[in-house]
Design a protein around this motif. Structure first.
Motif, PDB file in Angstrom:
ATOM      1  N   ARG A  27       0.835  -1.210   0.000  1.00 16.63           N
ATOM      2  CA  ARG A  27       0.000   0.000   0.000  1.00 16.63           C
ATOM      3  C   ARG A  27       0.868   1.257   0.000  1.00 16.63           C
ATOM      4  O   ARG A  27       0.551   2.250  -0.664  1.00 16.63           O
ATOM      5  CB  ARG A  27      -0.925  -0.007   1.216  1.00 16.63           C
ATOM      6  CG  ARG A  27      -1.963  -1.122   1.216  1.00 16.63           C
ATOM      7  CD  ARG A  27      -2.846  -1.049   2.458  1.00 16.63           C
ATOM      8  NE  ARG A  27      -3.733  -2.194   2.571  1.00 16.63           N
ATOM      9  CZ  ARG A  27      -4.934  -2.291   1.997  1.00 16.63           C
ATOM     10  NH1 ARG A  27      -5.371  -1.300   1.252  1.00 16.63           N
ATOM     11  NH2 ARG A  27      -5.675  -3.360   2.177  1.00 16.63           N
ATOM     12  N   GLY A  31       1.217   4.133  -2.836  1.00 19.24           N
ATOM     13  CA  GLY A  31       0.937   5.516  -2.470  1.00 19.24           C
ATOM     14  C   GLY A  31       2.115   6.455  -2.677  1.00 19.24           C
ATOM     15  O   GLY A  31       2.058   7.619  -2.266  1.00 19.24           O
ATOM     16  N   ASP A 114      -6.540   1.927  10.162  1.00 12.26           N
ATOM     17  CA  ASP A 114      -5.746   2.858   9.370  1.00 12.26           C
ATOM     18  C   ASP A 114      -4.999   2.172   8.232  1.00 12.26           C
ATOM     19  O   ASP A 114      -4.431   2.849   7.369  1.00 12.26           O
ATOM     20  CB  ASP A 114      -4.717   3.563  10.266  1.00 12.26           C
ATOM     21  CG  ASP A 114      -5.357   4.511  11.269  1.00 12.26           C
ATOM     22  OD1 ASP A 114      -6.149   5.366  10.836  1.00 12.26           O
ATOM     23  OD2 ASP A 114      -5.066   4.388  12.477  1.00 12.26           O
ATOM     24  N   ALA A 116      -5.871   0.501   5.525  1.00 15.34           N
ATOM     25  CA  ALA A 116      -6.324   0.704   4.147  1.00 15.34           C
ATOM     26  C   ALA A 116      -5.818   2.019   3.575  1.00 15.34           C
ATOM     27  O   ALA A 116      -5.584   2.127   2.366  1.00 15.34           O
ATOM     28  CB  ALA A 116      -7.851   0.657   4.092  1.00 15.34           C
ATOM     29  N   ASP A 117      -5.618   3.029   4.410  1.00 18.62           N
ATOM     30  CA  ASP A 117      -5.144   4.342   3.968  1.00 18.62           C
ATOM     31  C   ASP A 117      -3.783   4.661   4.570  1.00 18.62           C
ATOM     32  O   ASP A 117      -3.484   5.806   4.892  1.00 18.62           O
ATOM     33  CB  ASP A 117      -6.150   5.427   4.380  1.00 18.62           C
ATOM     34  CG  ASP A 117      -7.510   5.233   3.734  1.00 18.62           C
ATOM     35  OD1 ASP A 117      -7.543   4.963   2.519  1.00 18.62           O
ATOM     36  OD2 ASP A 117      -8.527   5.341   4.437  1.00 18.62           O
ATOM     37  N   ALA A 120      -1.660   7.628   3.242  1.00 17.48           N
ATOM     38  CA  ALA A 120      -2.140   8.939   3.670  1.00 17.48           C
ATOM     39  C   ALA A 120      -1.864   9.175   5.153  1.00 17.48           C
ATOM     40  O   ALA A 120      -1.552  10.301   5.559  1.00 17.48           O
ATOM     41  CB  ALA A 120      -3.642   9.052   3.394  1.00 17.48           C
ATOM     42  N   ARG A 121      -1.951   8.122   5.948  1.00 20.95           N
ATOM     43  CA  ARG A 121      -1.669   8.281   7.378  1.00 20.95           C
ATOM     44  C   ARG A 121      -0.207   8.657   7.598  1.00 20.95           C
ATOM     45  O   ARG A 121       0.116   9.492   8.439  1.00 20.95           O
ATOM     46  CB  ARG A 121      -1.994   6.985   8.122  1.00 20.95           C
ATOM     47  CG  ARG A 121      -3.465   6.607   8.107  1.00 20.95           C
ATOM     48  CD  ARG A 121      -4.307   7.595   8.917  1.00 20.95           C
ATOM     49  NE  ARG A 121      -5.692   7.215   8.905  1.00 20.95           N
ATOM     50  CZ  ARG A 121      -6.600   7.651   8.017  1.00 20.95           C
ATOM     51  NH1 ARG A 121      -6.216   8.535   7.087  1.00 20.95           N
ATOM     52  NH2 ARG A 121      -7.847   7.242   8.064  1.00 20.95           N
ATOM     53  N   VAL A 158      -9.672  -2.815  -1.363  1.00 17.83           N
ATOM     54  CA  VAL A 158      -9.084  -1.648  -2.014  1.00 17.83           C
ATOM     55  C   VAL A 158      -8.682  -2.033  -3.424  1.00 17.83           C
ATOM     56  O   VAL A 158      -7.978  -3.015  -3.637  1.00 17.83           O
ATOM     57  CB  VAL A 158      -7.854  -1.153  -1.234  1.00 17.83           C
ATOM     58  CG1 VAL A 158      -7.210   0.013  -1.950  1.00 17.83           C
ATOM     59  CG2 VAL A 158      -8.276  -0.749   0.174  1.00 17.83           C
TER      60      VAL A 158
END
Length: 478
Positions: A27, A31, A114, A116-117, A120-121, A158
């Motif tokens: 992930r 990202g 947190d 899954a994102d 961004a975290r 996702v």
């Protein structure tokens, strides 16, 4: 946000955490984060913590402080972070206030929700945008009580496209995972969570209820791992014997195992974390006789005294466990059998210890783990009467006593294997020295040194005859 963001991952705990870290890595790469090896300078260090027992918690907290000492910003994830959430974050903040300005500790605590994102975290962590840490909760309440109703609740996935190389196959459904350690063996997570209610264990409360991954997901990931040089799959979960119960088929593991063994590049499939009370005759037969499936039984006995096991909210006793092992060895005489045991459980008597000693002497296990009991927050056993709990020095004494016994018995069992023919998967080859694991040896169960007159390479599956034992380890000639 700059494209130069970099992150290194520190993984503690079990093989399930290793898979989680590799999914997080996928992930993060998707990202736009650059992955650094552990120990390399990075903008953010992501520490995947363990929260199983007190020693693991201490190690995790020390790893967070060590990461912060490098000057990087730190994000704590994993079991300890999920289990304690805002309380853990507050403890880091309090510790930071007590430190000198030069020793500033910049830590944020993130939970499973947190993941899954996660990219961004970590953008927030790097940018100094502090999010409130989650309040810990019992994750068993997040899914239906009925196992059959849980699959719909987990269907949210996702959709990742255009993933960087090394994360997903060139075509077909994506595999949300990026390998971090390499090697010819890799864990494959078949399920998450646990529905058992052992009185000493807090794992179900922060890992949640049991949910199986669907067979097609496992077969797809097995093929991807095989294409990445993996030769042995190690199936992991909190309770592998429950696999399929939420899919309407309690015998699904027997069906899936041979299919995973057929994946291109895979020569061996190993199953971990079996509950003795749930081991079925059909599963024993499949594991003992299917081509490519290791006759390896990682059985979670925990004790052998019936009264202690009842207080643990578990099933079985010495006689039942011996019968199970005998049924396994009737079908696969050379099968590997390993287990872990807790000593010093509240109310444990000399007679209980005698039962455990008799069992260990009779069972002839290949690998034995001995752990001392400690109270775990939120568990039933933590609330047992104080007069039933043993002083720590007595628990430590029992651990030492049974650890010594375990070492002696494992060495005897290894010696018994001299003369056997074994299939060794070579894992390291250095200057003509070859080391790997036979079918009866799990990742933490010892190793086999292979003597060969021809060059060998990692990934080779070699037939060899055992000629010597060194403690729990073996020496075999190809």
């Amino acid at each position: 946000m700059s494209n130069s963001r970099s992150v290194s991952l520190v993984t503690l705990g079990c093989a399930r955490n290793e898979v989680d870290s590799e999914e997080l890595a996928a992930r993060l790469a998707a990202g736009g984060w650059t992955l650094r090896d552990e120990g390399e300078d990075a903008d953010v260090v992501l520490v995947n913590t363990c929260g199983f027992i007190e020693a693991a918690k201490t190690e995790s907290i020390e790893a967070v402080y060590k990461a912060g000492a490098s000057g990087a910003k730190v994000a704590a994830v994993g079991c300890l972070a999920e289990r304690y959430g805002a309380d853990l974050a507050a403890s880091f903040d309090e510790a930071d206030e007590e430190e000198d300005e030069d020793d500033h500790l910049d830590v944020q605590v993130l939970g499973f929700d947190d993941y899954a994102d996660i990219a961004a975290r970590l953008d927030d962590v790097l940018g100094g945008r502090k999010r409130p840490a989650h309040v810990a909760r019992d994750r068993r309440t997040l899914l239906p009580v009925s196992p059959a109703s849980r699959q719909q609740a987990r269907e949210a996935t996702v959709d990742l496209t255009d993933l960087p190389p090394g994360i997903a196959p060139a075509s077909g459904p994506t595999v949300l995972r990026r390998r971090l350690t390499g090697g010819v063996a890799a864990p494959l997570k078949i399920a998450s969570g646990c529905d058992r209610r052992c009185s000493f264990c807090a794992i179900p409360s922060f890992r949640g209820s049991f949910v199986s991954r669907r067979p097609h997901e496992l077969i797809k990931e097995a093929a991807w791992l095989g294409g990445d040089g993996v030769r042995e799959l190690i199936l992991v979960s909190e309770n592998s014997t429950s696999y399929g119960k939420d899919l309407g088929d309690l015998r699904l593991l027997e069906t899936v195992l041979p299919e995973l063994a057929k994946a291109a590049g895979i020569v061996r499939v190993r199953v971990s974390y079996l509950q003795p009370a749930e081991v079925r005759p059909g599963l024993i037969e499949t594991m003992a006789s299917s081509p490519g499936v290791a006759p390896y039984f990682d059985l979670s006995f925990q004790h052998a005294s019936g009264p202690v096991l009842r207080r643990m909210r578990r099933f079985g006793d010495r006689a039942r466990f011996i019968d199970l092992i005998e049924r396994i060895r009737q079908l696969a005489p050379d099968a590997g059998v390993r287990s872990n045991f807790i000593v010093g459980f509240p109310g444990e008597t000399a007679e209980d210890l005698r039962e455990l000693e008799l069992f260990l002497n009779e069972a002839r296990l290949d690998a034995i783990g001995i752990f001392g009991y400690s109270d775990e927050d939120g568990t039933e056993a933590a609330g047992f009467a104080e007069e039933d709990k043993l002083p720590q020095d007595e628990v430590d004494r029992r651990v030492r006593e049974f650890h010594d016994l375990a070492d002696e018995l494992m060495a005897q069992r290894a010696e018994d294997r001299i003369g056997e023919t074994v299939e060794v998967l070579i894992e390291t080859a250095t200057d003509g020295e070859y080391e790997g694991r036979a079918a009866h040896q799990g990742p933490d169960d010892g190793s086999t040194t292979v003597l060969a007159d021809r060059p060998l390479a990692p990934g080779d599956l070699v037939t060899a005859r055992v000629v010597e034992s060194l403690g729990a380890d073996l020496v075999a000639r190809a």
